[in-house]
Write an enzyme that holds these catalytic residues in place. Sequence first.
Site, mmCIF file in Angstrom:
data_model
loop_
_atom_site.group_PDB
_atom_site.id
_atom_site.type_symbol
_atom_site.label_atom_id
_atom_site.label_comp_id
_atom_site.label_asym_id
_atom_site.label_seq_id
_atom_site.Cartn_x
_atom_site.Cartn_y
_atom_site.Cartn_z
ATOM 1 C CG ASN A 1 -2.296 0.335 1.061
ATOM 2 O OD1 ASN A 1 -3.094 0.134 1.960
ATOM 3 N ND2 ASN A 1 -2.666 0.865 -0.084
ATOM 4 C CD GLN B 1 -5.105 5.250 0.640
ATOM 5 O OE1 GLN B 1 -4.125 4.504 0.738
ATOM 6 N NE2 GLN B 1 -6.263 4.832 0.160
ATOM 7 C CG ASN C 1 -8.918 7.871 -0.593
ATOM 8 O OD1 ASN C 1 -8.078 7.191 -0.006
ATOM 9 N ND2 ASN C 1 -10.195 7.568 -0.575
ATOM 10 C CB CYS D 1 -5.726 4.659 5.820
ATOM 11 S SG CYS D 1 -4.528 3.890 4.706
ATOM 12 N N GLY D 2 -5.940 1.453 7.394
ATOM 13 C CA GLY D 2 -5.255 0.524 8.290
ATOM 14 C C GLY D 2 -3.764 0.450 8.071
ATOM 15 C CG ASN D 3 -1.893 -1.855 5.049
ATOM 16 O OD1 ASN D 3 -1.589 -2.613 5.967
ATOM 17 N ND2 ASN D 3 -2.468 -2.293 3.935
ATOM 18 C CG ASN E 1 -12.594 2.661 5.790
ATOM 19 O OD1 ASN E 1 -12.790 1.699 6.513
ATOM 20 N ND2 ASN E 1 -11.493 2.764 5.072
ATOM 21 C CG HIS F 1 -14.301 -1.982 4.078
ATOM 22 N ND1 HIS F 1 -13.304 -2.099 3.135
ATOM 23 C CD2 HIS F 1 -13.830 -1.125 5.018
ATOM 24 C CE1 HIS F 1 -12.270 -1.350 3.501
ATOM 25 N NE2 HIS F 1 -12.569 -0.755 4.636
ATOM 26 C CD GLU G 1 -7.549 1.158 -0.478
ATOM 27 O OE1 GLU G 1 -7.764 2.188 0.204
ATOM 28 O OE2 GLU G 1 -6.452 0.579 -0.525
ATOM 29 N NE ARG G 2 -14.500 5.622 1.471
ATOM 30 C CZ ARG G 2 -15.158 6.301 2.394
ATOM 31 N NH1 ARG G 2 -16.367 6.761 2.140
ATOM 32 N NH2 ARG G 2 -14.637 6.506 3.579
ATOM 33 C CB CYS H 1 -7.293 -2.401 1.251
ATOM 34 S SG CYS H 1 -8.494 -1.354 2.097
ATOM 35 N N GLY H 2 -5.603 -2.300 4.374
ATOM 36 C CA GLY H 2 -5.636 -2.777 5.751
ATOM 37 C C GLY H 2 -7.031 -2.860 6.330
ATOM 38 N N GLY I 1 -9.660 -3.012 4.597
ATOM 39 C CA GLY I 1 -10.341 -4.017 3.787
ATOM 40 C C GLY I 1 -10.069 -5.421 4.278
#
Length: 269
Positions: A11, A42, A59, A68-70, A153, A155, A204-205, A213-214, A216
């Site tokens: 990512n 991002q 984004n 945003c996880g990652n 966010n 999903h 990812e939107r 995607c973390g 995700g």
Amino acid sequence: MNGLLMNGAGNAFLLADIRDGGAEAFTPERTQALAREHRLDQILLIAGSAEFPVMRVLNADGGEVGACGNGARCVGWYLMQADGSDRVTMGSLGGPLVAEAAGAMRVRVDLGPARTGWQDIPLAREMDTITLELAVEAPGLSLAGPGAVSMGNPHCVFFVDDAEAIPAEEIGPVLEHDTLFPERANIGFAQVIAPDRIRLKVWERGAGLTKACGTGAAAAVVAGARKGLTGRAVTVIADGGELQVEWRADNHVTLEGPVAIDGEIAIPV
């Protein structure tokens, strides 16, 4: 102002510390240009203070999102390196996040609670979020009954026989903008290999198809466990690497994986 190019399991991010100023450099137009030039998913801004840093997430399309996880893992690494600690708490639009060292260039982050109420996703109307009343038809393809989870966010996760065969770049944008999702949605395609192992692709939107995607990955594990397809501790295989996800008994979801530095750039202010 300098920015750090980093990635979390592939990512791609630009991280900029704006606690001493510089937020004005990141207009939507400048964000889009930086994302194109450096192939970013991002841009991560560190706002707030030394006592309580706050992660902001922009984004690639210039819009700001709540989680945003990652990205949180990369920001956590940066903050821990800066103060020599092995644990840090940061704010975000999606709520407080706690990151901790999990080995050399590895970070685990507590993403907070999984939200599964239809209003929390949010959805446009009341619906069972274990199995949404949503389907997509394409030549040689029929998908239906995804799960929905918010990790700060929205999903939507489809469980498929073969993640590699899904034309994510074709159907992802259509599903992202489905009227069921008033704030749009990240669209995941998860293949269950074993109860503790899944293959995942995520549209990812605002960013498109990414290498990982973390949030995700976290959403896919929660959605899979709610459907009885997986356990609550799962290795998620993304294009950019593997992530370890655990949906704990207290409803919090942790995300662990590698981080890497890709370089440093000057950002005109």
